[in-house]
Design a protein around this motif. Structure first.
Motif, mmCIF file in Angstrom:
data_model
loop_
_atom_site.group_PDB
_atom_site.id
_atom_site.type_symbol
_atom_site.label_atom_id
_atom_site.label_comp_id
_atom_site.label_asym_id
_atom_site.label_seq_id
_atom_site.Cartn_x
_atom_site.Cartn_y
_atom_site.Cartn_z
ATOM 1 N N UNK A 6 0.833 -1.208 0.000
ATOM 2 C CA UNK A 6 0.000 0.000 0.000
ATOM 3 C C UNK A 6 0.864 1.254 0.000
ATOM 4 N N UNK A 7 0.208 2.350 -0.324
ATOM 5 C CA UNK A 7 0.800 3.683 -0.233
ATOM 6 C C UNK A 7 -0.140 4.552 0.590
ATOM 7 N N UNK A 8 0.386 5.248 1.573
ATOM 8 C CA UNK A 8 -0.392 6.212 2.346
ATOM 9 C C UNK A 8 -0.253 7.574 1.666
ATOM 10 N N UNK A 63 6.100 7.665 -6.672
ATOM 11 C CA UNK A 63 7.412 8.216 -6.397
ATOM 12 C C UNK A 63 8.256 7.457 -5.389
ATOM 13 N N UNK A 64 7.821 6.263 -5.007
ATOM 14 C CA UNK A 64 8.578 5.450 -4.054
ATOM 15 C C UNK A 64 8.023 4.039 -4.061
ATOM 16 N N UNK A 65 8.724 3.138 -3.338
ATOM 17 C CA UNK A 65 8.236 1.775 -3.190
ATOM 18 C C UNK A 65 7.091 1.752 -2.180
ATOM 19 N N UNK A 66 6.164 0.834 -2.377
ATOM 20 C CA UNK A 66 5.045 0.688 -1.454
ATOM 21 C C UNK A 66 5.456 0.007 -0.152
ATOM 22 N N UNK A 67 4.606 0.148 0.857
ATOM 23 C CA UNK A 67 4.806 -0.508 2.154
ATOM 24 C C UNK A 67 4.098 -1.858 2.122
ATOM 25 N N UNK A 68 4.691 -2.850 2.751
ATOM 26 C CA UNK A 68 4.097 -4.187 2.814
ATOM 27 C C UNK A 68 2.791 -4.119 3.608
ATOM 28 N N UNK A 69 1.711 -4.696 3.068
ATOM 29 C CA UNK A 69 0.437 -4.716 3.767
ATOM 30 C C UNK A 69 0.536 -5.719 4.939
ATOM 31 N N UNK A 70 0.095 -5.339 6.145
ATOM 32 C CA UNK A 70 0.205 -6.264 7.280
ATOM 33 C C UNK A 70 -0.659 -7.509 7.093
#
Length: 71
Positions: A6-8, A63-70
């Motif tokens: 995901x991306x916030x 503009x960046x890599x996404x965060x791993x979804x929990x």
């Protein structure tokens, strides 16, 4: 949809990003809630696993890599 990353993003970017992803025909969901560490005024664009070429387009859009979804 199995959630992978995901991306916030702030609320004021949602419309632009939603239109761009829809035009690129990339699957996504928009979430808010306790499951993700979001700051006030943010929402999350959530994605399933994507082919590397499609992921590259998403990464460039955000503009960046996404965060791993929990899990």
């Amino acid at each position: 949809m199995e959630k992978s990353f995901y991306y916030a993003v702030p609320w004021d970017e949602v419309s632009y990003l939603k239109e761009a992803l829809t035009s690129m025909e990339i699957p996504f969901a928009i979430e808010q809630g306790d499951r993700l560490p979001l700051n006030p005024g943010e929402v999350a664009f959530v994605f399933p696993d994507l082919h590397i070429r499609i992921y590259q387009g998403v990464r460039e859009l955000f503009g960046e890599h996404g965060q791993r979804y929990p899990q």
